[in-house]
Write a protein that holds these residues in place. Structure first.
Motif: not given
Length: 71
Positions: A31-36, A64-70
């Protein structure tokens, strides 16, 4: 990361699916990183992908796509 679908909100227009919002929550093992949030889907994207397993994969890929956009 463990991702869980928490809610699916389906909007109808004249008896047909208009849009779908797939709400989720996720966290790393300790639970070091949470996302919702939610992933919006069109009726076409949702139909045929209604199972929780498939929706979870769609949510994970969207994260993944939103956090690492091309670039």
């Amino acid at each position: 990361m463990n991702v869980q679908i928490t809610n699916i909100n389906i909007s109808y227009n004249e008896g047909k699916i208009n849009t779908v919002q797939v709400y989720f929550s996720g966290a790393t093992e300790n639970h070091e990183i949470n996302i919702s949030g939610y992933v919006p889907l069109t009726a076409e994207e949702y139909q045929g992908n209604e199972s929780i397993e498939v929706l979870t994969d769609i949510v994970k890929q969207t994260i993944i796509d939103k956090l690492s956009p091309a670039v």
